[in-house]
Design an enzyme around this catalytic site. Sequence first.
Site, PDB file in Angstrom:
ATOM      1  N   HIS A   1       9.103 -22.654  19.478  1.00  0.00           N
ATOM      2  CA  HIS A   1       8.471 -22.210  18.511  1.00  0.00           C
ATOM      3  C   HIS A   1       7.941 -23.140  17.867  1.00  0.00           C
ATOM      4  O   HIS A   1       8.707 -24.257  17.361  1.00  0.00           O
ATOM      5  CB  HIS A   1       9.268 -20.898  17.882  1.00  0.00           C
ATOM      6  CG  HIS A   1       8.175 -20.255  16.899  1.00  0.00           C
ATOM      7  ND1 HIS A   1       7.936 -20.687  15.604  1.00  0.00           N
ATOM      8  CD2 HIS A   1       7.754 -19.048  17.101  1.00  0.00           C
ATOM      9  CE1 HIS A   1       7.027 -19.661  15.031  1.00  0.00           C
ATOM     10  NE2 HIS A   1       7.174 -18.699  15.743  1.00  0.00           N
TER      11      HIS A   1
ATOM     12  N   ASP B   1      18.243 -22.041  16.701  1.00  0.00           N
ATOM     13  CA  ASP B   1      17.134 -20.964  16.227  1.00  0.00           C
ATOM     14  C   ASP B   1      17.368 -19.549  16.853  1.00  0.00           C
ATOM     15  O   ASP B   1      17.012 -19.287  17.981  1.00  0.00           O
ATOM     16  CB  ASP B   1      15.683 -21.244  16.228  1.00  0.00           C
ATOM     17  CG  ASP B   1      14.641 -20.398  16.031  1.00  0.00           C
ATOM     18  OD1 ASP B   1      14.957 -19.324  15.724  1.00  0.00           O
ATOM     19  OD2 ASP B   1      13.336 -20.574  16.134  1.00  0.00           O
TER      20      ASP B   1
ATOM     21  N   CYS C   1       2.661 -19.093  19.045  1.00  0.00           N
ATOM     22  CA  CYS C   1       3.416 -20.031  18.425  1.00  0.00           C
ATOM     23  C   CYS C   1       4.083 -21.205  19.557  1.00  0.00           C
ATOM     24  O   CYS C   1       5.193 -21.708  18.914  1.00  0.00           O
ATOM     25  CB  CYS C   1       4.149 -19.763  17.423  1.00  0.00           C
ATOM     26  SG  CYS C   1       3.439 -18.899  15.870  1.00  0.00           S
TER      27      CYS C   1
ATOM     28  N   GLN D   1      14.710 -14.730  17.878  1.00  0.00           N
ATOM     29  CA  GLN D   1      14.276 -14.037  18.758  1.00  0.00           C
ATOM     30  C   GLN D   1      15.606 -13.395  19.389  1.00  0.00           C
ATOM     31  O   GLN D   1      15.558 -12.537  20.255  1.00  0.00           O
ATOM     32  CB  GLN D   1      13.407 -14.742  19.848  1.00  0.00           C
ATOM     33  CG  GLN D   1      12.437 -13.888  20.543  1.00  0.00           C
ATOM     34  CD  GLN D   1      11.490 -13.311  19.766  1.00  0.00           C
ATOM     35  OE1 GLN D   1      11.407 -11.849  19.794  1.00  0.00           O
ATOM     36  NE2 GLN D   1      10.923 -14.089  18.824  1.00  0.00           N
TER      37      GLN D   1
ATOM     38  N   LYS E   1      12.674  -9.334  12.197  1.00  0.00           N
ATOM     39  CA  LYS E   1      12.839  -9.179  13.807  1.00  0.00           C
ATOM     40  C   LYS E   1      14.154  -8.497  13.987  1.00  0.00           C
ATOM     41  O   LYS E   1      14.273  -8.109  15.276  1.00  0.00           O
ATOM     42  CB  LYS E   1      12.780 -10.566  14.525  1.00  0.00           C
ATOM     43  CG  LYS E   1      11.431 -11.376  14.387  1.00  0.00           C
ATOM     44  CD  LYS E   1      11.346 -12.611  15.086  1.00  0.00           C
ATOM     45  CE  LYS E   1       9.962 -13.130  14.886  1.00  0.00           C
ATOM     46  NZ  LYS E   1       9.915 -14.574  15.323  1.00  0.00           N
TER      47      LYS E   1
END
Length: 403
Positions: A121, A198, A361, A201, A224
């Site tokens: 991202h 990260d 992104c 997601q 999210k």
Amino acid sequence: MFDINKIRTDFPILNRKVHGKPLVYLDNGATSQTPQVVIDAIVDYYTGYNANIHRGVHTLSQEATDKYEEARIKIQKHFNAKQSYEIILTSGTTHSINIVASGFGAILKEGDEIIVSALEHHSNIVPWQMLCEKTGAVLKVIPMNEDGSLQMGMYHELLNNKTKLVFCNHVSNALGVINPVEEIIHAAHKFGAYVLIDGAQACPHIKPDVQELDVDFYVASAHKMCGPTGVGMLYGKEELLNMLPPYQGGGEMIETVTFEKTTYAGLPHKFEAGTPNICGGIAFGVAVDYMNEVGFDAIATQEDKLLAYATNELEKIEGLKIYGTSRKTSVISFNLEGIHPYDIGAILDKLGIAVRTGHHCAQPIMDFFCIPGTVRASFTFYNTLEEVDALVAAVKKAKMMLS
Ligand SMILES: *Cc1c(COP(=O)(O)O)cnc(C)c1O
């Protein structure tokens, strides 16, 4: 027992109509919808005990502080961090990554190497580029394969004694592909490099265990995973958070201040300058509870069913191409031959179906496939097979109208 009808009643927004059609919300990868318990927690805070935390002697301030710190412990337990102060509450994934990237600005030297994956991202590319500009460190990229997986052989070749940091997402937001983070972490540690994963997601689908992963830093956003926007977390191993300098100066992050010298507060306050998103932090804790009540096994079962059915049905449409076919979460990124993704998205919206279109992104991934973007349908546990049918019918209609 997973009861989809009962689950859907937890989300009041799912009753609304868009352009006269029932809302079919398939943009969960951008932000998830909010269950009533989380909305209630927000209302309760502002109607019952809105106050600043960690400083007041009065009752409201104590109540708000207790709830905020309870939320931190809920998040600690969820991610299985060893200590609650290893959980820094931030404004989101982007903020969390910037705390770490900026901190390493004081540690890295010219010629040090940073490895990122080709699937990142923008929020996991730009801060490292800025860090490289500042320190003279060099950015290396793990390339990707046609199926959206990483070229792990290349990763092992990139690692060496100059590697200081490795950054990779747990799940790619553009394609939904699940990356082999265990292998990435283990291999980096052999060279003494630190790893930031990260999880923005991944966390809506998977319950990560930071101790089992032995990850150095792990980041996520509440919005999210059924929480509100503007709040997230940074997990870091205690000794590493102690090693990094503070990110911002201000109130809350100090122990003593004189004009000659300020000493910083301990963890987690060192990284929590200023009045935080108190209500958001509390609601984040409630969202984590909610997701655990639904249960991550039930979530995975429902999402796997949606993914398999949607993939199968969409693939029947001639000229439709799905990007990212290796092991993944319930995300389908696709294009129709000769049609711009934006045009498809606009027609789907008229039919009440919310998807994301564009580069998500993650422009380097789009460049890899030589496309301007994709249509991304991202499913979650409150979506239904009937909604998949609505998507498939709408894509067929869009194809007819646009070709
Ligand atoms: C959404 C997302 C981000 C950015 O999260 P913010 O909440 O906007 O800070 C970073 N990385 C990935 C993989 C994401 O999906």
